[in-house]
Scaffold this active site. Structure first.
Site, PDB file in Angstrom:
ATOM      1  N   ARG A 269       0.957  -1.128   0.007  1.00 46.30           N
ATOM      2  CA  ARG A 269      -0.035   0.038   0.082  1.00 46.30           C
ATOM      3  C   ARG A 269       0.935   1.332  -0.021  1.00 46.30           C
ATOM      4  O   ARG A 269       0.161   2.382  -0.145  1.00 46.30           O
ATOM      5  CB  ARG A 269      -1.076   0.079   1.203  1.00 46.30           C
ATOM      6  CG  ARG A 269      -2.073  -1.164   1.171  1.00 46.30           C
ATOM      7  CD  ARG A 269      -3.207  -0.877   2.168  1.00 46.30           C
ATOM      8  NE  ARG A 269      -3.847   0.355   1.610  1.00 46.30           N
ATOM      9  CZ  ARG A 269      -4.946   0.805   2.271  1.00 46.30           C
ATOM     10  NH1 ARG A 269      -5.288   0.299   3.642  1.00 46.30           N
ATOM     11  NH2 ARG A 269      -5.540   1.819   1.958  1.00 46.30           N
TER      12      ARG A 269
ATOM     13  N   HIS B 238      -7.565  -1.580  12.716  1.00 46.61           N
ATOM     14  CA  HIS B 238      -7.480  -0.146  12.713  1.00 46.61           C
ATOM     15  C   HIS B 238      -8.393   0.409  13.690  1.00 46.61           C
ATOM     16  O   HIS B 238      -9.616  -0.124  13.924  1.00 46.61           O
ATOM     17  CB  HIS B 238      -8.092   0.490  11.308  1.00 46.61           C
ATOM     18  CG  HIS B 238      -7.005   0.755  10.230  1.00 46.61           C
ATOM     19  ND1 HIS B 238      -7.171   0.741   8.827  1.00 46.61           N
ATOM     20  CD2 HIS B 238      -5.458   0.960  10.510  1.00 46.61           C
ATOM     21  CE1 HIS B 238      -6.029   0.846   8.258  1.00 46.61           C
ATOM     22  NE2 HIS B 238      -5.172   0.849   9.331  1.00 46.61           N
TER      23      HIS B 238
ATOM     24  N   CYS C 102     -13.849   3.687   6.090  1.00 45.77           N
ATOM     25  CA  CYS C 102     -12.700   3.511   5.297  1.00 45.77           C
ATOM     26  C   CYS C 102     -12.534   4.259   3.927  1.00 45.77           C
ATOM     27  O   CYS C 102     -11.385   4.657   3.223  1.00 45.77           O
ATOM     28  CB  CYS C 102     -12.303   1.972   5.039  1.00 45.77           C
ATOM     29  SG  CYS C 102     -11.941   0.999   6.386  1.00 45.77           S
TER      30      CYS C 102
END
Length: 297
Positions: A105, A179, A290
């Protein structure tokens, strides 16, 4: 396009909606090509057409509720770029960028940096792994900062130095909630979080949160209990449906329709749940929040 109606701010309304500005990224290249969290299975088949329709419905719903939505175009080869929240944290018109934990990422940071600079932001590049609003949540004059799986405590120190706001570190312990934005979201952000670090004259006003206690270490649970005693507590079942990967404008809560128990609790507290199904994105471990980066003035 409809707007937030004056009735939302009428005397006696339990909660007040405030217009927001969001950044989202088209899911043109969305796919599951690797596994970097428990939700991702490399053999998973993604219905890209369905994902596109679900994402478009989220954008339409935001705009229908009076919010501004900025759309950026993705780059080929970056299937998770749709998860715009991970790109940065924007507070007081200042942007704190990302340095992804997973090497797959890391190129996303550069693509988002280009967008932020073109939009006029002075973006800070963190030196330690940090995944934007995935782990960084403004709440009532504080910055809540998750750690344990992605963002490091060293990044928390950079964050405090950059914004001059008190940072509250919260340790995540359940890999399904890798997260902070999978385990917690802000319903009402309380005191203003301004660019110069100044809160209300009498100090930060407590925000109202929704969170799943089981995602956190015992000490972090106690911190949340002390700082946010009026929080809405979610069950593990609701958290596993991405019910906490939600976005609130102070009154309307854009939430996964599968989180039925949490929807009921929010309704009982006077909030207005707005179900939006992003189930195709759950295959990559993401949901509504997200896909949504808030651009705070």
């Amino acid at each position: 396009m409809s707007t937030i109606r004056p009735a939302d701010a009428r005397p006696g309304a339990r909660h007040t909606a405030r217009p927001r500005r969001y950044l989202v990224c088209r899911p043109t290249h969305f796919d599951v090509q690797y596994a970097i969290n428990p939700w991702m299975q490399e053999a998973a088949e993604v219905d890209t057409a369905l994902a596109g329709r679900q994402w478009a419905e989220l954008v339409r719903t935001y705009r229908e509720h009076g919010h501004t939505v900025e759309i950026m175009e993705p780059s080929p080869g970056l299937p998770d770029m749709v998860f715009a929240a991970n790109s940065a944290l924007v507070v007081g018109g200042r942007a704190f960028g990302s340095l992804f934990h997973a090497p797959q990422r890391r190129p996303e940071s550069r693509e988002y940096e280009i967008w932020f600079k073109a939009a006029g932001y002075d973006l800070y590049r963190p030196e330690s792994p940090c995944e934007g609003e995935g782990d960084l949540v403004p709440a009532g004059g504080y910055l809540l900062a998750g750690t344990g799986f992605r963002t490091t405590r060293e990044a928390h120190a950079e964050l405090q130095e950059h914004f001059g706001l008190p940072v509250i570190s919260l340790h995540l312990t359940d890999p399904y909630f890798y997260h902070l934005d999978t385990a917690l979201f802000v319903l009402d952000d309380g005191g203003a979080t301004s660019g110069d670090g100044a809160g209300p004259a009498d100090g930060p006003r407590a925000a109202t949160l929704a969170y799943y206690p089981g995602a956190f270490s015992p000490g972090s649970r106690e911190v949340l209990r002390r700082l946010f005693p009026d929080a809405v507590l979610a069950t593990r079942d609701d958290a596993l449906t991405f019910g906490l990967n939600s976005v609130s404008d102070g009154r309307h809560v854009f939430i996964a329709p599968q989180a039925t128990g949490l929807i009921d609790r929010l309704t009982a507290r006077g909030y207005v749940p707005v179900p939006v199904d992003l189930s195709e994105f759950h295959k990559a471990g993401g949901g509504i929040k997200c896909c949504t980066q808030e651009l705070r003035p």
